[in-house]
Enzyme design. Structure first.
Site, PDB file in Angstrom:
ATOM      1  N   THR A   1     -12.654  11.786 -19.041  1.00 10.66           N
ATOM      2  CA  THR A   1     -12.860  12.620 -20.098  1.00 10.66           C
ATOM      3  C   THR A   1     -13.871  11.712 -21.192  1.00 10.66           C
ATOM      4  O   THR A   1     -13.751  10.646 -21.336  1.00 10.66           O
ATOM      5  CB  THR A   1     -11.638  12.599 -21.095  1.00 10.66           C
ATOM      6  OG1 THR A   1     -10.572  13.200 -20.147  1.00 10.66           O
ATOM      7  CG2 THR A   1     -11.864  13.327 -22.248  1.00 10.66           C
TER       8      THR A   1
ATOM      9  N   LYS B   1       0.261   3.329 -24.858  1.00  9.97           N
ATOM     10  CA  LYS B   1      -0.158   2.047 -25.241  1.00  9.97           C
ATOM     11  C   LYS B   1      -1.071   2.202 -26.605  1.00  9.97           C
ATOM     12  O   LYS B   1      -0.826   1.525 -27.677  1.00  9.97           O
ATOM     13  CB  LYS B   1      -0.882   1.102 -24.290  1.00  9.97           C
ATOM     14  CG  LYS B   1       0.050   0.603 -23.416  1.00  9.97           C
ATOM     15  CD  LYS B   1      -0.976  -0.257 -22.359  1.00  9.97           C
ATOM     16  CE  LYS B   1       0.079  -0.770 -21.249  1.00  9.97           C
ATOM     17  NZ  LYS B   1      -0.478  -1.605 -20.183  1.00  9.97           N
TER      18      LYS B   1
ATOM     19  N   ASP C   1      -1.710  -7.802 -22.755  1.00 10.25           N
ATOM     20  CA  ASP C   1      -2.567  -7.269 -21.735  1.00 10.25           C
ATOM     21  C   ASP C   1      -3.961  -7.961 -21.692  1.00 10.25           C
ATOM     22  O   ASP C   1      -4.637  -8.332 -20.706  1.00 10.25           O
ATOM     23  CB  ASP C   1      -2.887  -5.784 -21.806  1.00 10.25           C
ATOM     24  CG  ASP C   1      -1.805  -4.877 -21.419  1.00 10.25           C
ATOM     25  OD1 ASP C   1      -1.080  -5.473 -20.461  1.00 10.25           O
ATOM     26  OD2 ASP C   1      -1.900  -3.861 -21.574  1.00 10.25           O
TER      27      ASP C   1
HETATM   28  P1  ATR Z   1      -2.668   3.380 -20.468  1.00 11.59           P
HETATM   29  O1  ATR Z   1      -1.894   3.212 -21.710  1.00 11.59           O
HETATM   30  O2  ATR Z   1      -1.808   2.628 -19.254  1.00 11.59           O
HETATM   31  O3  ATR Z   1      -3.917   2.784 -20.177  1.00 11.59           O
HETATM   32  P2  ATR Z   1      -3.630   6.088 -21.107  1.00 11.59           P
HETATM   33  O4  ATR Z   1      -4.049   5.559 -22.402  1.00 11.59           O
HETATM   34  O5  ATR Z   1      -2.983   7.288 -20.472  1.00 11.59           O
HETATM   35  O6  ATR Z   1      -2.592   4.877 -20.319  1.00 11.59           O
HETATM   36  O7  ATR Z   1      -4.895   6.003 -20.090  1.00 11.59           O
HETATM   37  C1  ATR Z   1      -5.087   6.413 -18.834  1.00 11.59           C
HETATM   38  C2  ATR Z   1      -6.493   6.184 -18.381  1.00 11.59           C
HETATM   39  O8  ATR Z   1      -6.469   6.791 -16.971  1.00 11.59           O
HETATM   40  C3  ATR Z   1      -7.078   7.244 -19.124  1.00 11.59           C
HETATM   41  O9  ATR Z   1      -8.381   6.915 -19.153  1.00 11.59           O
HETATM   42  C4  ATR Z   1      -7.352   8.591 -18.157  1.00 11.59           C
HETATM   43  O10 ATR Z   1      -8.397   9.524 -18.232  1.00 11.59           O
HETATM   44  P3  ATR Z   1      -8.553  10.602 -19.560  1.00 11.59           P
HETATM   45  O11 ATR Z   1      -9.079   9.739 -20.763  1.00 11.59           O
HETATM   46  O12 ATR Z   1      -9.593  11.443 -18.850  1.00 11.59           O
HETATM   47  O13 ATR Z   1      -7.243  11.207 -19.723  1.00 11.59           O
HETATM   48  C5  ATR Z   1      -7.229   7.960 -16.866  1.00 11.59           C
HETATM   49  N1  ATR Z   1      -6.799   8.835 -15.917  1.00 11.59           N
HETATM   50  C6  ATR Z   1      -5.481   9.161 -15.624  1.00 11.59           C
HETATM   51  N2  ATR Z   1      -5.444   9.992 -14.739  1.00 11.59           N
HETATM   52  C7  ATR Z   1      -6.423  10.051 -14.242  1.00 11.59           C
HETATM   53  C8  ATR Z   1      -6.967  10.814 -13.023  1.00 11.59           C
HETATM   54  N3  ATR Z   1      -6.386  11.563 -11.889  1.00 11.59           N
HETATM   55  N4  ATR Z   1      -8.217  10.523 -12.569  1.00 11.59           N
HETATM   56  C9  ATR Z   1      -9.138   9.854 -13.341  1.00 11.59           C
HETATM   57  N5  ATR Z   1      -8.726   9.131 -14.389  1.00 11.59           N
HETATM   58  C10 ATR Z   1      -7.566   9.365 -14.950  1.00 11.59           C
END
Ligand code: ATR
Length: 275
Positions: free
Chosen positions: A155, A71, A107
């Site tokens: 992160t 996104k 969204d």
């Molecule tokens: P979207 O567009 O659907 O929001 P995204 O931009 O990939 O997808 O964001 C996913 C979010 O979920 C991110 O904040 C990610 O954390 P990071 O910034 O550390 O990547 C978080 N996320 C994904 N997998 C995760 C996990 N296993 N545990 C905790 N946070 C997770």
């Protein structure tokens, strides 16, 4: 569902990875059928969203939904981005107008509507889990409406960046239990089908919560929402936001009011028998 196609059928789809959980094709195809629109919507699971966008420009693909994890990533690869989507920094809806791709975000308004009953303007303290594209939209929806907003993310750098652009606070996931929030919203994929047992935060993070929303819609009751229910919190399921963002996409693509009840029935039907 049997879908009849011919040489005039318009093509729509969703790009993301993974897409095994998505009910967007079922919901949008049923909406097209209900309105007598000759169109079909397909899942395009991809690790290469940018080539997909190029393909969409070159082919008669009229619109795309965009989901995890693209996104935010795709914003710079579009020809035009509508003002709200640009402010949010995330696009979940693309329209192809004569080979030019236009980006929108449905969204944020969907999140605002889904949270309407639990959000007390200028009173509620909110905690958003995640800092990706969906978190951007949810944060944007809450900004200026709630009393305080905190972003918590795995992160830290991503949390800090989003918090800076929203003008709110942030914490790393390890400090999430220090945040006293009335309303907790999960925007991470933790707990999503097929890893349904996982919870994004320790139980203690819900200590002060009176309401919890998970934007995951499959399963309907995520492990986080089950925990929240056990703690006596009000819960808002992912479908509340999912169906609203889909209805707004339908309006943008077709210019017609979305057949919301039909989309909801299709969602409920598709969820029966699947986890
Ligand atoms: P979207 O567009 O659907 O929001 P995204 O931009 O990939 O997808 O964001 C996913 C979010 O979920 C991110 O904040 C990610 O954390 P990071 O910034 O550390 O990547 C978080 N996320 C994904 N997998 C995760 C996990 N296993 N545990 C905790 N946070 C997770």
């Amino acid at each position: 569902m049997n879908i009849e196609m011919n040489e005039n059928t318009t093509l729509y789809g969703i790009i993301g990875h993974p897409l095994g959980h998505t009910l967007s094709p079922a919901v949008h195809n049923s909406a097209f059928r209900a309105c007598g629109i000759d169109a079909v919507y397909l899942p395009f699971e991809t690790l290469d969203p940018f080539t997909c966008l190029k393909a969409a420009k070159a082919l008669p693909i009229k619109g795309l939904s965009v989901t995890i994890p693209y996104k935010s990533l795709i914003v710079k690869h579009l020809d035009f981005v509508e003002l709200t989507a640009a402010r949010i920094g995330a696009v979940n809806t693309v329209i192809n107008r004569g080979g030019k791709l236009h980006g929108y975000n449905t969204d944020a308004s969907a999140a605002r509507e889904a949270l309407e009953d639990v959000l007390k303007p200028q009173e509620t303290t909110c905690l958003v889990l995640g800092a990706g594209g969906a978190a951007r939209a949810v944060g944007f929806a809450l900004k200026g409406v709630c009393r305080s907003l905190t972003i918590a993310n795995r992160t830290a750098r991503h949390a800090e960046e989003l918090a800076r652009s929203l003008g709110c606070g942030w914490v790393g996931l390890s400090d999430v239990c220090d945040v006293k929030a009335d309303l907790v919203i999960n925007t991470t994929p933790v707990g999503m089908h097929p890893q349904t047992g996982s919870i994004p935060v320790p139980e203690r993070a819900l200590e002060h919560a009176s309401a919890v929303m998970d934007i995951i819609y499959r399963p309907k009751r995520t492990a986080l929402l089950e925990l929240a229910e056990r703690k006596g919190c009000r819960t808002i399921r992912g479908e509340e936001m999912f169906l609203r963002q889909a209805a707004a996409q339908f309006r943008l693509w077709t210019g017609f009011e979305a057949p919301f009840e039909r989309m909801k029935d299709t969602f409920e039907g598709a969820m029966k028998g699947i986890k």
